[in-house]
Design an enzyme around this catalytic site. Sequence first.
Site, short mmCIF file in Angstrom:
data_model
loop_
_atom_site.label_atom_id
_atom_site.label_comp_id
_atom_site.label_asym_id
_atom_site.label_seq_id
_atom_site.Cartn_x
_atom_site.Cartn_y
_atom_site.Cartn_z
N SER A 701 0.79 -1.23 0.00
CA SER A 701 0.00 0.00 0.00
C SER A 701 0.83 1.28 0.00
CB SER A 701 -0.94 0.01 1.22
OG SER A 701 -1.82 -1.07 1.17
N LYS A 744 -9.03 2.74 5.05
CA LYS A 744 -8.03 3.78 4.86
C LYS A 744 -8.67 5.16 4.70
CE LYS A 744 -4.79 0.55 2.69
NZ LYS A 744 -4.12 0.14 1.44
#
Length: 829
Positions: A701, A744
Amino acid sequence: MRLAETTFIDSDFPMMSEAEEKSMQNETVPELLGILPLKNTILYPGVVIPITVGRDKSIALVKEAYASPDRLVGVIAQRNMHIEDPEPADLFRFGTLARIIKLIRMPDGSITIVIQGRARFEVGEYVQEEPYFKARVQKLQEEYPSKKEAQALMRNMKRQAQQIIEISPNIPTEAQLVLQNISSLTFLVYFIASNLSLEIQEKQTILEMNSLLDKGKQILGYMGKELAILELSEEIHSKVKTDLDKQQREYFLRQQIKAIHDELGDNGDEGDVEALRKRGAEKVWPKRVQEVFEKELSKLSRLNPMQPDHSVVVNYLDWLLELPWQKYSEDVFDFKRTQEILDNDHYGLEKVKERIMEFLAVLKLKADKKAPILCFYGPPGVGKTSLGKSIATSLGREFVRVSLGGMRDEAEIRGHRRTYIGAMPGRIIQGLKKAKTGNPVFMLDEIDKVGNDHRGDPSSALLEVLDPEQNDTFQDHFLEVDYDLSQVMFIATANSLGSIHPALRDRMEIIEINGYSLEEKLEIAKQHLIPRARKEHGLKATQLKIAEPALRRIIEGYTRESGVRNLAQKIARVCRATAKRIVVDEMKSVSLKANDVEEFLGVSHAENDSYQKISTPGVAIGLAWTPTGGDILFIETSLSRGNGQLTTTGQLGDVMKESATLAHKYLKSNCHRFGIAYEVFNHWDLHLHFPAGGIPKDGPSAGIAILSAMASAYSQRKVMQKLAMTGEITLRGKVLPVGGIKEKVLAARRAGIKTILLCKDNKKDVLEIKGDYLNELTIIYVERMEEVLEHALEKTRIPAGLDLMEPVLEARKRKQHRDDADLGLMVRH
């Protein structure tokens, strides 16, 4: 075939002769005819039957007709026998002209009449409804077959009827004589049709047909079915009688064995054996299990109670008897009720609820009733187990939960073999015994935490349990007989999919349950957690009130999780403190405000993940997924003079180290695009650091965040304020999508981030997030790494930044001096 209760055959009313048949063919049907409705009887021409008349309308019609010279009425059957006061629309359109032969007045006021059918008619219209029905009718003519066809039809009908009479125990043998004396095809057809056990609609169909040949063929078909049923019944009766004889013989032998034991003074354990045998006789189970039970019971009857094997066999037989063989609860498919249960028990999770409703709809439509195998995957405390309970409640099934966390012994799933002392079935069979039904909702908790060692691999044993193609013949080592698990609804839960056996993961339908946002946690706390905590601690609603600002502060300052388990613990702590104040300090009530939270819960120890202003180049903010939800991640870089080495710290995994190397190589090979001199990479060392070094970090990520931090350091341009990003990178300059987008994005919003950079392919994930959570966010979608740097970096360098060209220029000067010196030397030579 049977003699119907309404059939009337007596010496007073002989069967129809040829002259009588001819008379009926020439029977004149009145144009206007009184109609007598019949509830459950069809009258055919030539047939004599008794009828009990009880309705006022019908009694009025019968009296008037009986007083008339011809004594004629029209008889029509009702379409629905349960209607007490029928209308014309409730009657069939075709009926039979009947002559009243005898009228008998009963003591209760009703009338019994004996009537004979004369001819068929069709109703044109009803002209009167009071005091009884009267209709305009038209006579129907019969279509007669040829002489040969009539003879063949009569012969076949008589032969089949005689076969039925011979087999059926309820029909007297005199009926054969009656059949032999019938010489009229018309009367034979109607006589047999009248005595067949058919539905009213089927008998009415025969009445409405015009062709005698077609009627005869139709009746032959019905007689063939009746004959087949009678033959099968006779065969079953013969088998049952044989089985009864066998049981009587066995009973006699057992009584002899018992007498022998009594004489020897050794009764064994006959009482227990008989009790087990009685329970087994009442049990409904597969034939194979019955055979095993009988075999073990026979073995038990020969064992002395003092022998060690005796208790083993008794325990085994008890398990066989206690299991719910072929016993299933009836599913309740009320989808409106199911939706209400899911909404009441769980706030949010709309996508998950929709998937559950889809699975339940498929379960209703499937003919084989094989239940789906689901796996709820998500962080702790989001309601995975309680969702399983809600599904069981909505379906009306039993709920069984087995925790697989830390399980290392394969026998926990498949059971122990009976050769071992203390052997018992596996957890699956134990759960079914507890549920007492063969189709419970079976929760396999923490399937991702199953271990393995020298005692076996439970994950491999679960492959058979969770395979719809195999689990209908699941064999437990203790039972040693196949058990059908195909109708059990297995639901597994997991926090991480990575540790689940790949073949096991392939057998389950994965349903991801994401974490809750701040707003969702607020609603869950209001609707579920606070009322439940008050009830558990004996508090009334008036004794404890928690203001919304206080609840927000508890969520933001004292919990860092995707679920609500820690939040429930904090609320319980507040309830305990409130109970103390009410009991000890004699306070009447407590109202918790934001300023009082620290007094109840102490100083917050939660890490601060809020946004901090970026004041120097080389710092970027990434977005990370953790088992407890999303988080923001500061990525720091610093430059120092050296020879171009790259150093990483922060306990990074291999994937993140590779992302760092990839970003560094990309910048080095494309430096001209971003205004960075190539020589800079040879004179400055780069140190990449992730704070919180005690926590392992890995995953794809952080690729574009690492790239932005490095580019910021090399270009001395700061990263834009309140900007976070997540995405993977490639050497070709592409940005790849990543997972955990909802967690997120919510973490970024919670931290005060205003702008987020995402891969364009992650747009579909953003669309699944409620629009309310995106109101304060600007999301920029990118496809290339140069787009990332264009949006991430400020346009100008900071004035007091490092002069990265200084060592480059110094090296150039040194090289120039060396070149000049070498040139002078060459000139002198």
